[in-house]
Design an enzyme around this catalytic site. Structure first.
Site, PDB file in Angstrom:
ATOM      1  N   TYR A  90       0.836  -1.061   0.004  1.00  9.94           N
ATOM      2  CA  TYR A  90       0.043  -0.012   0.058  1.00  9.94           C
ATOM      3  C   TYR A  90       0.860   1.195   0.041  1.00  9.94           C
ATOM      4  O   TYR A  90       0.746   1.913  -1.045  1.00  9.94           O
ATOM      5  CB  TYR A  90      -1.081   0.014   1.062  1.00  9.94           C
ATOM      6  CG  TYR A  90      -1.894   1.245   1.353  1.00  9.94           C
ATOM      7  CD1 TYR A  90      -2.769   1.554   0.253  1.00  9.94           C
ATOM      8  CD2 TYR A  90      -1.578   2.182   2.368  1.00  9.94           C
ATOM      9  CE1 TYR A  90      -3.510   2.547   0.369  1.00  9.94           C
ATOM     10  CE2 TYR A  90      -2.519   3.343   2.703  1.00  9.94           C
ATOM     11  CZ  TYR A  90      -3.309   3.392   1.539  1.00  9.94           C
ATOM     12  OH  TYR A  90      -4.004   4.602   1.445  1.00  9.94           O
ATOM     13  N   HIS A 168      -9.235   4.779 -11.153  1.00 10.50           N
ATOM     14  CA  HIS A 168      -9.779   5.931 -10.799  1.00 10.50           C
ATOM     15  C   HIS A 168      -8.853   7.074 -11.074  1.00 10.50           C
ATOM     16  O   HIS A 168      -9.200   8.208 -10.948  1.00 10.50           O
ATOM     17  CB  HIS A 168     -10.302   5.944  -9.451  1.00 10.50           C
ATOM     18  CG  HIS A 168     -11.470   4.780  -9.238  1.00 10.50           C
ATOM     19  ND1 HIS A 168     -12.838   5.495  -8.932  1.00 10.50           N
ATOM     20  CD2 HIS A 168     -11.436   3.544  -9.123  1.00 10.50           C
ATOM     21  CE1 HIS A 168     -13.630   4.452  -8.885  1.00 10.50           C
ATOM     22  NE2 HIS A 168     -12.789   3.276  -9.017  1.00 10.50           N
ATOM     23  N   ASP A 432      -5.237  14.889 -12.264  1.00 13.58           N
ATOM     24  CA  ASP A 432      -6.234  14.130 -11.632  1.00 13.58           C
ATOM     25  C   ASP A 432      -7.009  13.254 -12.624  1.00 13.58           C
ATOM     26  O   ASP A 432      -7.488  13.613 -13.820  1.00 13.58           O
ATOM     27  CB  ASP A 432      -7.377  15.532 -11.034  1.00 13.58           C
ATOM     28  CG  ASP A 432      -7.832  14.866  -9.614  1.00 13.58           C
ATOM     29  OD1 ASP A 432      -7.870  13.572  -9.333  1.00 13.58           O
ATOM     30  OD2 ASP A 432      -8.104  15.680  -8.903  1.00 13.58           O
TER      31      ASP A 432
HETATM   32  P1  ADQ Z   1      -9.621  11.443  -4.851  1.00 15.90           P
HETATM   33  O1  ADQ Z   1      -8.231  11.557  -5.200  1.00 15.90           O
HETATM   34  O2  ADQ Z   1      -9.878  11.156  -3.422  1.00 15.90           O
HETATM   35  O3  ADQ Z   1     -10.212  10.394  -5.736  1.00 15.90           O
HETATM   36  P2  ADQ Z   1     -11.812  13.549  -5.753  1.00 15.90           P
HETATM   37  O4  ADQ Z   1     -12.322  13.054  -7.046  1.00 15.90           O
HETATM   38  O5  ADQ Z   1     -11.614  14.891  -5.796  1.00 15.90           O
HETATM   39  O6  ADQ Z   1     -10.229  12.885  -5.388  1.00 15.90           O
HETATM   40  O7  ADQ Z   1     -12.491  13.133  -4.636  1.00 15.90           O
HETATM   41  C1  ADQ Z   1     -12.401  13.519  -3.288  1.00 15.90           C
HETATM   42  C2  ADQ Z   1     -13.552  13.232  -2.614  1.00 15.90           C
HETATM   43  O8  ADQ Z   1     -13.226  13.542  -1.114  1.00 15.90           O
HETATM   44  C3  ADQ Z   1     -14.728  14.181  -2.860  1.00 15.90           C
HETATM   45  O9  ADQ Z   1     -15.963  13.573  -2.620  1.00 15.90           O
HETATM   46  C4  ADQ Z   1     -14.468  15.435  -1.661  1.00 15.90           C
HETATM   47  O10 ADQ Z   1     -15.656  16.157  -1.514  1.00 15.90           O
HETATM   48  C5  ADQ Z   1     -13.985  14.725  -0.591  1.00 15.90           C
HETATM   49  N1  ADQ Z   1     -12.827  15.475  -0.128  1.00 15.90           N
HETATM   50  C6  ADQ Z   1     -11.731  15.959  -0.442  1.00 15.90           C
HETATM   51  N2  ADQ Z   1     -10.843  16.572   0.229  1.00 15.90           N
HETATM   52  C7  ADQ Z   1     -11.750  16.701   1.362  1.00 15.90           C
HETATM   53  C8  ADQ Z   1     -11.396  17.487   2.743  1.00 15.90           C
HETATM   54  N3  ADQ Z   1     -10.413  18.148   3.093  1.00 15.90           N
HETATM   55  N4  ADQ Z   1     -12.442  17.300   3.636  1.00 15.90           N
HETATM   56  C9  ADQ Z   1     -13.511  16.611   3.499  1.00 15.90           C
HETATM   57  N5  ADQ Z   1     -13.595  15.881   2.177  1.00 15.90           N
HETATM   58  C10 ADQ Z   1     -12.972  16.006   1.349  1.00 15.90           C
HETATM   59  C11 ADQ Z   1      -9.807   9.395  -6.847  1.00 15.90           C
HETATM   60  C12 ADQ Z   1      -9.244  10.151  -8.145  1.00 15.90           C
HETATM   61  C13 ADQ Z   1     -10.007  11.123  -8.706  1.00 15.90           C
HETATM   62  C14 ADQ Z   1     -11.367  10.658  -9.107  1.00 15.90           C
HETATM   63  C15 ADQ Z   1     -11.877   9.659  -7.951  1.00 15.90           C
HETATM   64  C16 ADQ Z   1     -13.171   8.914  -8.098  1.00 15.90           C
HETATM   65  O11 ADQ Z   1      -7.871  10.576  -7.542  1.00 15.90           O
HETATM   66  O12 ADQ Z   1      -9.340  11.850  -9.781  1.00 15.90           O
HETATM   67  O13 ADQ Z   1     -12.169  11.520  -9.414  1.00 15.90           O
HETATM   68  O14 ADQ Z   1     -11.068   8.667  -7.415  1.00 15.90           O
HETATM   69  O15 ADQ Z   1     -12.883   8.388  -9.310  1.00 15.90           O
END
Ligand code: ADQ
Length: 910
Positions: A90, A168, A432
Site C-alpha cells: 500500500y 480511478h 487528476d
Molecule cells: P480522490 O483523489 O480522492 O479520488 P476526488 O475525485 O477529488 O479525489 O474526490 C475526493 C472526495 O473527497 C470528494 O468527494 C470530496 O468532497 C472529498 N474531499 C476531498 N478533500 C476533502 C476534505 N479536505 N475534507 C472533506 N472531504 C474532502 C480518486 C481520483 C479522482 C477521482 C476519484 C473517483 O484521484 O481523480 O475523481 O477517485 O474516481
C-alpha cells in the site's frame, strides 16, 4: 444466482471498537464508496471484498472472527494485511511508485524490488480470497491501481468469469509508463479482464499505446484487444466511463441547516454579511494615508514598487459597502497532485495585480493533510503553511485576512456549506483522474450562479467545458481566470452552470456503475461484442443531437424498449417508460415515432396518450398527434392528443387471402400445443414462444414452406421474427413506412433503434437517407398526410413479393458503415445486422434516450439564460479589469494579456 463481487483496496465501511467491546461500522466517504455504495447496499447478491484497515497481529483469533462476522452483516469480506504488507503493497508500491508515476510525477516515484514483491503477494492474497467465494458465472469488478495484477490471477482459475476493472486515477503516456520496471507485468495482469475502464478517452489512448509498445498487441475497431490464439482467444475491451456524483445528495445537503450555518459563517468572515470589514478598511485606509504623509514612518518608506500598502488599503477602502465582497473556495486532500502551492501563487499574483480585491475577496481553503509520515507530504504541508502565512502576512488588514486555511477533514454537510458560500471554486489539480470536487460544487449550487475555475489536467475538464479552463502550472493564466471568474455576472455564471448541471444531473454515479456493468455483460457475450456503441461514439451521437435543429427518432417497441416476454400482452409499458417517451416526444424540435408490428388498437391503447407518432403493423398504419388538438381522457383530467389513423394504400384485400392463410396456420396451431394465431387488420401471425421449442421449430419449417407457395399470388410475404411467423403484405415494411419521413428533408438528425429482422429494413432506409440541408420549412410527407394528402406505404417494397424475408436475407453482414453524421442506426441485442452500432438490452435504449433528454435540457438551459457572455468590471477605470473570459486561451495569449493587464493596472495607479 449470478452475483456481483466488488474488489477494492479498502472496504466501503470501517470498523470502530466501542468501549463495551462491540463494534460500530462507519460508512466511508469519498468517490468510490458513494459511486458504488448504493448498488452494493440495494443488491443482496452483491459482495464487497477489501482491506479491513485492521492489523491482525494486534487481535486474537476470537476478535478476528467477530470482526469478520460484523463485516459479513454488511456483505463485506475483509482482508487482513500485516504491517509488512501495508508498507510494501500500500504505502510502498501503490503509493510511492504507481501513484506518482500515473500522475506524471515520475521524479517522485520510487522503484524498489522489495515493494514490488509484496505488491504481487498481496494481489495474490486478494485473488485467493475472491477464489474462495466466487462462482464461475459471477461478475467481479476490480477497482483501481492497487490491484493491477488481480484480473490475470483470477482468470488463471476461472476462464469464464466476467471480470471488469476500473482505474480511478489517470493512465500516463507510454513514455512515462515504460519507465516502470514491471510495466509489462502490470499490463499482462490487466489482460485477464474482459473490460478495462478509464475516466476519459485520453487515458484509454495512453493505455492502448502502452499495450502496443510493451506487449505488441493492437486494438480492433470495436475497441477490443485480442488475447491468446485459436480456441482460447479472448478479447479485452477498453472504454471510457467518466464517473459522476450523487447529484441529488449534494443538492439536498446544500440546503441542510448545517450547510447553511457554514455558509453564513464564511460569509460573515469574508465581510459579506457584516460591515465590520468595511469599517476596518476605512480605518486602515486612513491610517495608510496618514502614514504616507509622514516622513520617516516605516510604512511610507515602503510605498515604492515592492509593497504598495497605501494603494492597497486605499483602493480596498474606496470600495463602499460589502455586497460585492467575494468568496473563493477549494476542497482537497493535501496531495502534491492537487497543485496547492501553484494555486496559492496564482491567488497571490491576483491580489497584487488587481489590488481592488484586497479586503474584498476571501479564499476559504480546506486542505486536509494525508500521509504525514511520508517526507514528500510533510514537505508539501510545510510549503502550503508557509505560502498561506506569507500571503496573509502580505495582504491582511485589520479585520480581514485573504486566506482562511482549514486542515481538518469535514463531513459532507459542512463541505456543501463551503460550496454554497463560494462565488468561485478554484479546482486546479496538476493531474487528476476525474476530480469530483468540481462536480460537487456545481451540484451544491444547483440552479444558482457561481464560477468554476478548472484545471485542464483533470478528467472533469472533458465534461465541464463551460468552466474557466486553465493550465494549472500557468500562474498568470490561473490568476487571470480567477479574476474573470470573480468579475463574471450572475446571469452569465448561471447560464454556464445550467448546461453543465443538466448533464451532471443525469450522468450520476449510479449511471456510471450501471453503464460499466451493462457494458461488461455485453462484451462478455461473444454474440454482442461486435459493433458495440462505444462511449466516444455515444458522446458523438449526443453532441450531434444537441447541435441539430430537427431530430427524428424511430424506435421499435418489443425487444427494443421492453424485454421480449412470453405472452405479448404482458409487454405493457411501465409508467417509467411512458414518462421517458413523453419526455422525448415533448422536446420541441424532436419527432419520436414508435415503429412496431403491434396492432393499431394496442398501440393506441398503450401509447395514444403520448405526444409521439405511431406506426403499427409494420407500416400498414400510421398516425401522429394533430398539432394543437387535444381531448380529455375518461378520467376528465389527463389530456390526450387527437390523432387519426391512416392505412397504407395498395394493400392486398384481406377478405381474399385471410381464410386461406388462416387455414394453413391453424394446422400448426393444432400440431403445436400453446401456439396461437394473432389476428391483425393487415396480417396474421403464428406465435410459438410458449410452446415446446423443438416441436415448434420443426413445424415452423413446414409452415414457412407451405406459406411461401401461396403468399406470392396474393401479394403477401412471410417474415420470421422472434418466435413468430408472420404473413403480411409484401409492399409493407418498416423501412417503407419511414421513407416519407426520411425523404421530407425536414430532419438533420435521425436515430433508428430496433432489435429484430423487421427493423433491418428501417436501418437500410435510414442509412440511405440524405442529410437535410437547412430545409426547415419543407413539409414532410407525414404532415401533408395529416392534412389528408400523401399516404405512407405506397412505394414499391424493397422486399421481393412472395418470398420469405429470413434473418439471413434481411441482415446480410454489412461492411461497417462509416461514422454516421446525421443518421444513426442501433441494433438492440444479438444477431447479425446492418445497423451501425449495437447496444445490449432495452435498458440500454432507455439510458441512451435519457442522455438525449439531458442534452436537450442542457442546450435549452444554456440558451434560455443566454444574455451574451459578459463580465462585470469591478473598477471601470482600469482597463485590466475588463479582461475577457480566458477560457481556452492559448498560454502565450494569456501571458501577453496578463502582462498588458499588469502594466495597465500600474499605469492607472500612478
Ligand atoms: P480522490 O483523489 O480522492 O479520488 P476526488 O475525485 O477529488 O479525489 O474526490 C475526493 C472526495 O473527497 C470528494 O468527494 C470530496 O468532497 C472529498 N474531499 C476531498 N478533500 C476533502 C476534505 N479536505 N475534507 C472533506 N472531504 C474532502 C480518486 C481520483 C479522482 C477521482 C476519484 C473517483 O484521484 O481523480 O475523481 O477517485 O474516481
Amino acid at each position: 444466482m449470478a452475483r456481483l463481487i466488488i474488489v477494492s483496496n479498502r472496504l466501503p465501511v470501517s470498523l470502530h471498537a466501542k468501549p463495551d467491546g462491540t463494534y460500530a461500522l462507519k460508512q466511508s466517504i469519498g468517490g468510490l464508496a458513494t459511486a458504488i455504495g448504493p448498488y452494493h447496499k440495494s443488491h443482496n447478491d452483491c459482495l464487497w471484498v477489501g482491506w479491513s484497515s485492521i492489523d491482525p497481529e494486534t487481535r486474537t483469533k476470537v476478535e478476528i472472527d467477530k470482526i469478520r462476522d460484523e463485516f459479513a452483516r454488511r456483505r463485506c469480506v475483509p482482508i487482513f494485511l500485516t504491517q509488512r504488507e501495508i508498507d510494501g503493497y500500500y504505502a510502498g508500491y501503490s503509493n510511492d511508485t504507481l501513484w506518482p508515476l500515473f500522475h506524471d510525477f515520475a521524479h517522485e516515484a520510487k522503484f524498489d524490488s522489495s515493494t514490488w514483491k509484496i505488491y504481487q503477494e498481496v494481489n495474490q492474497k486478494f485473488a485467493d480470497t475472491v477464489a474462495q467465494l466466487v462462482n464461475p458465472d459471477d461478475t467481479v469488478w476490480i477497482q483501481d491501481y492497487h490491484l493491477l495484477l488481480l484480473p490475470a490471477m483470477l482468470r488463471a482459475n476461472f476462464p469464464k468469469l466476467k471480470i471488469g476493472w476500473f482505474l480511478h486515477i489517470p493512465f500516463p503516456s507510454p513514455e512515462i509508463f515504460r519507465q516502470l520496471p514491471n510495466g509489462k507485468d502490470l499490463l499482462e495482469g490487466l489482460m485477464g479482464a474482459d473490460l478495462l475502464g478509464f475516466h476519459t478517452e485520453d487515458f484509454c489512448v495512453n493505455f492502448l499505446a502502452s499495450v502496443r509498445a510493451l506487449i505488441g498487441i493492437e486494438v480492433d475497431k470495436d475497441g477490443r484487444i485480442p488475447v491468446g490464439n485459436g480456441a482460447s482467444q479472448r478479447f479485452v475491451t477498453v472504454d471510457a466511463f467518466p464517473i459522476g456524483i450523487d447529484y441529488g445528495l449534494y443538492r439536498r445537503n446544500a440546503h441542510s441547516s448545517l450547510a447553511q450555518a457554514m455558509r453564513h459563517g464564511i460569509e460573515a468572515v469574508s465581510g459579506k454579511r457584516t460591515r465590520r470589514v468595511s469599517t476596518s478598511l476605512t480605518a486602515e485606509s486612513q491610517a495608510a494615508a496618514e502614514a504616507s504623509d509622514q516622513e520617516e514612518n516605516w510604512w511610507s518608506a515602503h510605498t515604492g514598487d515592492e509593497l504598495p500598502e497605501v494603494e492597497l488599503a486605499q483602493s480596498a477602502a474606496a470600495k463602499r459597502g460589502t455586497e460585492d465582497n467575494k468568496v473563493v473556495v477549494s476542497v482537497d486532500r493535501l496531495d502534491y497532485t492537487k497543485g496547492l502551492p501553484e494555486r496559492l501563487r496564482a491567488f497571490d499574483l491576483m491580489l497584487s495585480r488587481y489590488p481592488e480585491w484586497v479586503g474584498h475577496v476571501t479564499y476559504y481553503l480546506l486542505a486536509t493533510p494525508t500521509r504525514e509520515d511520508v517526507e514528500t507530504y510533510r514537505k508539501l504541508k510545510d510549503q502550503v503553511d508557509q505560502l498561506v502565512g506569507e500571503i496573509n502576512g502580505k495582504y491582511s488588514l485589520l479585520s480581514w485576512e485573504p486566506i482562511h486555511y482549514i486542515t481538518r477533514s469535514l463531513p459532507i454537510k459542512p463541505v456543501c456549506g463551503i460550496y454554497t458560500a463560494g462565488d468561485v471554486a478554484l479546482v486546479t489539480p496538476l493531474r487528476d483522474g476525474m476530480n469530483l470536487v468540481a462536480k460537487e460544487y456545481l451540484a451544491a449550487r444547483d440552479g444558482r450562479d457561481g464560477a468554476l475555475v478548472l484545471s485542464d489536467e483533470c478528467g472533469a475538464a472533458r465534461e465541464l467545458t463551460d468552466a474557466f479552463i486553465v493550465n494549472p502550472y500557468d500562474t498568470e493564466a490561473v490568476c487571470e481566470a480567477l479574476h474573470s471568474a470573480l468579475e463574471i455576472s450572475s446571469s452569465e455564471a448561471k447560464r454556464r452552470n445550467a448546461a453543465m448541471q443538466a448533464r451532471l444531473k443525469y450522468r450520476t454515479a449510479g449511471l456510471w456503475s450501471a453503464e460499466f456493468l451493462s457494458t461488461l455483460r455485453q462484451v462478455s457475450d461473444p454474440r454482442m461484442a461486435d459493433r458495440r456503441l462505444q462511449s466516444a461514439q455515444r458522446d458523438h451521437l449526443v453532441r450531434e443531437w444537441g447541435q441539430s435543429k430537427h431530430k427524428l427518432v424511430l424506435c421499435d417497441y418489443d425487444g427494443t424498449l421492453t424485454q421480449i416476454v412470453r405472452t405479448p400482452g404482458r409487454a405493457k409499458p411501465t409508467h417509467r417508460l411512458l414518462d421517458l417517451l413523453r419526455e422525448v416526444g415533448s422536446i420541441p424540435d424532436v419527432d419520436l415515432y414508435l415503429v412496431s408490428g403491434r396492432t393499431r388498437e394496442t398501440m393506441n391503447e398503450w401509447f395514444g396518450c403520448l405526444p409521439i407518432g405511431l406506426i403499427a403493423e409494420h407500416g400498414a398504419w400510421h398516425t401522429k398527434p394533430i398539432a394543437g388538438e387535444t381531448a380529455k381522457n375518461a378520467d376528465g383530467r389527463t389530456i390526450t392528443p387527437k390523432r387519426y389513423w391512416r392505412r397504407a394504400d395498395g394493400l392486398p384485400d384481406p377478405d381474399e387471402w385471410r381464410p386461406i392463410i388462416e387455414t394453413i396456420m391453424n394446422k400448426s396451431v393444432s400440431r403445436v400445443p400453446q401456439s396461437f394465431i394473432e389476428y391483425k387488420s393487415t396480417d396474421l401471425a403464428w406465435h410459438y414462444r410458449m410452446s415446446d421449442q423443438k416441436l415448434a421449430l420443426e413445424q415452423r419449417e413446414r409452415l414457412v414452406d407451405e406459406l411461401n407457395k401461396v403468399c406470392p399470388q396474393y401479394g403477401l410475404t412471410v417474415m420470421r421474427n422472434a418466435k413468430v411467423i408472420e404473413v403480411c403484405p409484401a409492399n409493407v415494411s418498416k423501412g417503407e413506412a419511414v421513407k416519407p419521413l426520411l425523404g421530407s428533408g425536414r430532419y438533420d438528425f435521425v436515430l433508428a433503434l430496433g432489435d429484430d429482422t423487421t427493423d433491418e429494413t428501417m436501418f437500410t432506409a435510414v442509412s440511405g437517407c440524405a442529410p437535410a440541408k437547412d430545409q426547415d420549412d419543407v413539409l414532410g410527407a407525414f404532415e401533408a398526410d395529416n392534412a389528408g394528402a400523401a399516404k405512407v406505404g405506397v412505394a414499391q417494397s424493397s422486399a421481393t413479393v412472395g418470398t420469405t424475408m429470413s434473418e439471413s436475407d434481411a441482415a446480410k453482414p454489412a461492411k461497417k458503415p462509416a461514422e454516421p453524421e446525421v443518421a444513426w442506426t442501433i441494433k438492440v441485442g444479438a444477431g447479425e445486422t446492418n445497423a451501425h452500432s449495437r447496444i445490449a438490452t432495452p435498458t440500454d435504449t432507455a439510458r441512451l434516450l435519457g442522455y438525449l433528454v439531458a442534452e436537450s435540457e442542457a442546450v435549452a438551459a444554456g440558451t434560455a439564460l443566454d444574455d451574451k457572455p459578459q463580465t462585470k468590471p469591478r473598477n471601470k477605470n482600469k482597463k485590466a479589469s475588463k479582461a475577457k473570459t480566458p477560457t481556452k486561451m492559448k498560454a502565450s495569449t494569456k501571458v501577453k494579456a496578463a502582462a498588458k493587464a499588469k502594466s495597465a493596472s500600474k499605469a492607472t495607479s500612478k
